[in-house]
Enzyme design. Sequence first.
Site, PDB file in Angstrom:
ATOM      1  N   GLY A  20       0.836  -1.205   0.000  1.00 20.82           N
ATOM      2  CA  GLY A  20       0.000   0.000   0.000  1.00 20.82           C
ATOM      3  C   GLY A  20       0.868   1.252   0.000  1.00 20.82           C
ATOM      4  N   ASP A  41       0.419  -8.866   1.625  1.00 21.07           N
ATOM      5  CA  ASP A  41      -0.647  -7.980   1.132  1.00 21.07           C
ATOM      6  C   ASP A  41      -1.654  -8.806   0.328  1.00 21.07           C
ATOM      7  OD1 ASP A  41      -0.389  -4.602   0.744  1.00 21.07           O
ATOM      8  OD2 ASP A  41      -2.023  -5.653  -0.251  1.00 21.07           O
ATOM      9  N   PHE A  44      -5.858  -5.576  -2.080  1.00 21.35           N
ATOM     10  CA  PHE A  44      -7.173  -4.946  -2.201  1.00 21.35           C
ATOM     11  C   PHE A  44      -7.003  -3.484  -2.621  1.00 21.35           C
ATOM     12  CE2 PHE A  44     -10.787  -2.726   0.117  1.00 21.35           C
ATOM     13  CZ  PHE A  44     -11.642  -2.830  -0.960  1.00 21.35           C
ATOM     14  N   GLY A  46      -3.610  -2.174  -2.335  1.00 22.71           N
ATOM     15  CA  GLY A  46      -2.175  -2.086  -2.616  1.00 22.71           C
ATOM     16  C   GLY A  46      -1.911  -2.327  -4.091  1.00 22.71           C
ATOM     17  N   ASP A  66      -4.215 -12.765   2.749  1.00 18.49           N
ATOM     18  CA  ASP A  66      -5.215 -11.936   3.411  1.00 18.49           C
ATOM     19  C   ASP A  66      -5.072 -12.145   4.921  1.00 18.49           C
ATOM     20  OD1 ASP A  66      -7.729 -11.094   4.563  1.00 18.49           O
ATOM     21  OD2 ASP A  66      -8.454 -10.978   2.488  1.00 18.49           O
ATOM     22  N   THR A 100     -11.014  -7.304   8.839  1.00 17.88           N
ATOM     23  CA  THR A 100      -9.576  -7.062   8.668  1.00 17.88           C
ATOM     24  C   THR A 100      -8.997  -6.470   9.952  1.00 17.88           C
ATOM     25  OG1 THR A 100      -9.744  -6.791   6.290  1.00 17.88           O
ATOM     26  CG2 THR A 100      -7.876  -5.701   7.334  1.00 17.88           C
ATOM     27  N   TYR A 153     -14.414   1.174  10.186  1.00 18.05           N
ATOM     28  CA  TYR A 153     -12.990   1.547  10.254  1.00 18.05           C
ATOM     29  C   TYR A 153     -12.645   2.072  11.661  1.00 18.05           C
ATOM     30  CZ  TYR A 153      -8.643   3.946   8.800  1.00 18.05           C
ATOM     31  OH  TYR A 153      -7.336   4.385   8.658  1.00 18.05           O
ATOM     32  N   ARG A 194      -9.070   9.633  -1.657  1.00 17.07           N
ATOM     33  CA  ARG A 194      -8.707  10.533  -0.565  1.00 17.07           C
ATOM     34  C   ARG A 194      -8.514  11.946  -1.101  1.00 17.07           C
ATOM     35  NH1 ARG A 194      -4.648   6.832   2.968  1.00 17.07           N
ATOM     36  NH2 ARG A 194      -4.498   5.626   1.052  1.00 17.07           N
TER      37      ARG A 194
HETATM   38  P1  NAD Z   1      -3.516   1.703   1.605  1.00 15.26           P
HETATM   39  O1  NAD Z   1      -4.920   1.376   1.307  1.00 15.26           O
HETATM   40  O2  NAD Z   1      -2.679   2.325   0.531  1.00 15.26           O
HETATM   41  O3  NAD Z   1      -2.735   0.428   2.136  1.00 15.26           O
HETATM   42  C1  NAD Z   1      -3.347  -0.616   2.855  1.00 15.26           C
HETATM   43  C2  NAD Z   1      -2.727  -1.912   2.390  1.00 15.26           C
HETATM   44  O4  NAD Z   1      -3.318  -2.998   3.116  1.00 15.26           O
HETATM   45  C3  NAD Z   1      -3.002  -2.184   0.908  1.00 15.26           C
HETATM   46  O5  NAD Z   1      -1.820  -2.601   0.277  1.00 15.26           O
HETATM   47  C4  NAD Z   1      -4.054  -3.283   0.928  1.00 15.26           C
HETATM   48  O6  NAD Z   1      -4.044  -4.082  -0.225  1.00 15.26           O
HETATM   49  C5  NAD Z   1      -3.678  -4.022   2.191  1.00 15.26           C
HETATM   50  N1  NAD Z   1      -4.781  -4.786   2.779  1.00 15.26           N
HETATM   51  C6  NAD Z   1      -6.050  -4.349   3.017  1.00 15.26           C
HETATM   52  N2  NAD Z   1      -6.776  -5.334   3.571  1.00 15.26           N
HETATM   53  C7  NAD Z   1      -5.949  -6.408   3.683  1.00 15.26           C
HETATM   54  C8  NAD Z   1      -6.119  -7.738   4.168  1.00 15.26           C
HETATM   55  N3  NAD Z   1      -7.299  -8.153   4.639  1.00 15.26           N
HETATM   56  N4  NAD Z   1      -5.052  -8.579   4.115  1.00 15.26           N
HETATM   57  C9  NAD Z   1      -3.860  -8.176   3.602  1.00 15.26           C
HETATM   58  N5  NAD Z   1      -3.643  -6.936   3.136  1.00 15.26           N
HETATM   59  C10 NAD Z   1      -4.680  -6.057   3.171  1.00 15.26           C
HETATM   60  O7  NAD Z   1      -3.542   2.656   2.883  1.00 15.26           O
HETATM   61  P2  NAD Z   1      -2.366   3.422   3.643  1.00 15.26           P
HETATM   62  O8  NAD Z   1      -2.674   4.856   3.573  1.00 15.26           O
HETATM   63  O9  NAD Z   1      -1.049   2.936   3.204  1.00 15.26           O
HETATM   64  O10 NAD Z   1      -2.647   2.966   5.132  1.00 15.26           O
HETATM   65  C11 NAD Z   1      -1.866   1.976   5.776  1.00 15.26           C
HETATM   66  C12 NAD Z   1      -2.305   1.854   7.227  1.00 15.26           C
HETATM   67  O11 NAD Z   1      -2.154   3.111   7.882  1.00 15.26           O
HETATM   68  C13 NAD Z   1      -3.760   1.435   7.384  1.00 15.26           C
HETATM   69  O12 NAD Z   1      -3.845   0.531   8.451  1.00 15.26           O
HETATM   70  C14 NAD Z   1      -4.458   2.722   7.730  1.00 15.26           C
HETATM   71  O13 NAD Z   1      -5.582   2.498   8.519  1.00 15.26           O
HETATM   72  C15 NAD Z   1      -3.381   3.469   8.485  1.00 15.26           C
HETATM   73  N6  NAD Z   1      -3.610   4.926   8.409  1.00 15.26           N
HETATM   74  C16 NAD Z   1      -3.349   5.606   7.263  1.00 15.26           C
HETATM   75  C17 NAD Z   1      -3.594   6.964   7.221  1.00 15.26           C
HETATM   76  C18 NAD Z   1      -3.304   7.787   5.996  1.00 15.26           C
HETATM   77  O14 NAD Z   1      -3.564   8.992   5.992  1.00 15.26           O
HETATM   78  N7  NAD Z   1      -2.763   7.237   4.933  1.00 15.26           N
HETATM   79  C19 NAD Z   1      -4.127   7.631   8.342  1.00 15.26           C
HETATM   80  C20 NAD Z   1      -4.400   6.889   9.464  1.00 15.26           C
HETATM   81  C21 NAD Z   1      -4.118   5.538   9.513  1.00 15.26           C
HETATM   82  N1  UDP Z   2     -12.955  15.491   0.627  1.00 17.54           N
HETATM   83  C1  UDP Z   2     -13.369  16.422  -0.305  1.00 17.54           C
HETATM   84  N2  UDP Z   2     -13.295  16.091  -1.619  1.00 17.54           N
HETATM   85  C2  UDP Z   2     -12.811  14.900  -2.057  1.00 17.54           C
HETATM   86  C3  UDP Z   2     -12.380  13.948  -1.097  1.00 17.54           C
HETATM   87  C4  UDP Z   2     -12.477  14.272   0.236  1.00 17.54           C
HETATM   88  O1  UDP Z   2     -13.794  17.523   0.024  1.00 17.54           O
HETATM   89  O2  UDP Z   2     -12.786  14.689  -3.282  1.00 17.54           O
HETATM   90  C5  UDP Z   2     -13.001  15.858   2.054  1.00 17.54           C
HETATM   91  C6  UDP Z   2     -13.650  14.823   2.966  1.00 17.54           C
HETATM   92  O3  UDP Z   2     -15.046  15.015   3.006  1.00 17.54           O
HETATM   93  C7  UDP Z   2     -12.972  15.150   4.277  1.00 17.54           C
HETATM   94  C8  UDP Z   2     -11.573  15.581   3.882  1.00 17.54           C
HETATM   95  O4  UDP Z   2     -11.670  15.959   2.510  1.00 17.54           O
HETATM   96  O5  UDP Z   2     -13.606  16.223   4.914  1.00 17.54           O
HETATM   97  C9  UDP Z   2     -10.523  14.483   4.024  1.00 17.54           C
HETATM   98  O6  UDP Z   2     -10.998  13.344   3.356  1.00 17.54           O
HETATM   99  P1  UDP Z   2     -10.157  12.014   3.188  1.00 17.54           P
HETATM  100  O7  UDP Z   2     -11.056  11.022   2.543  1.00 17.54           O
HETATM  101  O8  UDP Z   2      -8.872  12.299   2.524  1.00 17.54           O
HETATM  102  O9  UDP Z   2      -9.765  11.560   4.668  1.00 17.54           O
HETATM  103  P2  UDP Z   2     -10.509  11.530   6.094  1.00 17.54           P
HETATM  104  O10 UDP Z   2     -11.885  12.083   5.994  1.00 17.54           O
HETATM  105  O11 UDP Z   2     -10.507  10.090   6.456  1.00 17.54           O
HETATM  106  O12 UDP Z   2      -9.647  12.366   6.930  1.00 17.54           O
END
Ligand code: NAD
Ligand code: UDP
Length: 322
Positions: A20, A41, A44, A46, A66, A100, A153, A194
């Site tokens: 991911g 991974d 899903f 990634g 998974d 998950t 989540y 996002r």
């Molecule tokens: P991402 O979606 O890019 O990565 C998640 C990865 O997990 C992917 O590669 C996906 O294929 C894999 N995955 C999902 N379900 C799975 C399963 N059941 N088995 C095996 N693999 C699985 O998201 P990310 O931004 O890289 O986030 C990584 C972690 O950090 C997550 O746990 C997320 O909750 C946490 N996190 C991210 C953010 C952010 O802003 N990016 C913020 C808060 C927390």
């Molecule tokens: N958002 C937005 N336009 C988009 C995608 C997201 O205005 O095309 C807003 C969303 O409603 C939220 C903020 O941007 O208020 C951050 O969204 P994101 O999905 O990145 O992360 P999270 O809500 O989990 O912080």
Amino acid sequence: MYKKTIDNFKKTVLVTGGAGFIGSHLCEALLKKGYYVICVDNFFTGRKENIQHLLNHENFELIRHDVTQPFFVEADEIYHLACPASPPHYQYNPIKTAKTNFIGTYNMLGVAKRTNAKILLASTSEVYGDPEIHPQHEEYRGHVNMLGPRACYDEGKRVAETLMMDYHRQHDTDVRIVRIFNTYGPNMDPNDGRVVSNFIMQALQNKNITIFGDGSQTRSFQYVSDLVKGMILMMEQNNFKGPVNLGNPHELSIKELAEQVIKKTKSSSKIIFEELPADDPERRKPDISLAKKKLNWEPSIAFNKGITSTIDYFSDFLKKTN
Ligand code: NAD
Ligand code: UDP
């Protein structure tokens, strides 16, 4: 005590969700430290492109698996990231997201217990829900709607944190919890929904920028390399389980973010306003005093610099796909 099967000299690190966005940067940083990295991974959300350059590395191993299924591997450290992170992806199959988080974390804690590995959970600022205090510190217990569409989540991560602490109390498992705030950077999936990836992709293609609500809601955006440093520091700590916030306190409204992206990309995109999704948090900003004190960590990449390299990444992506 188990006997390592892979290599007796290198530290073996398991990264779940390693293909991911964040996981791919983490795998790369761990390989640079000389560790043997096992990336697990289910692809899903990634993408193989994120780790393509690591596939031939002698210390890198990729396993399609998974985490909701039991898994047996020997490791010294486990970074447990597997879970979709973008709202459209985690809401696509909310029951699977909850599984998950619960079963996946339970299975990885099983690996940690059996192999005596340290385990770090990638938790989230979403455990604070739509927060009533600002900025959010780790003692705040949150304001989560357990019945809403984000609950799979938010509550999933909350129960994952609970499992971590119960394994620690019941089995003395060496656990660490980091609560990650909005993170951005290269390797984000251009289509994962996002806000940062959406706005940059829309701006680069001169499409309408979709602000949900009136854009007054805020987020605080951290660049991915800062986060990865914080996660590794947390794993290296002794006697500190967290939870600890990892985020950049630089707070922006979503409208300001849209304007900055338009300006930086010199885009002719227009801003349009769409309905705000249910339970969308109004304000979010980390209090990072604990990370500063315990990890001597704070983010170092300014938004201006981070957003420029992220725009470059998406711009290259569009050139390759067009
Ligand atoms: P991402 O979606 O890019 O990565 C998640 C990865 O997990 C992917 O590669 C996906 O294929 C894999 N995955 C999902 N379900 C799975 C399963 N059941 N088995 C095996 N693999 C699985 O998201 P990310 O931004 O890289 O986030 C990584 C972690 O950090 C997550 O746990 C997320 O909750 C946490 N996190 C991210 C953010 C952010 O802003 N990016 C913020 C808060 C927390
Ligand atoms: N958002 C937005 N336009 C988009 C995608 C997201 O205005 O095309 C807003 C969303 O409603 C939220 C903020 O941007 O208020 C951050 O969204 P994101 O999905 O990145 O992360 P999270 O809500 O989990 O912080």
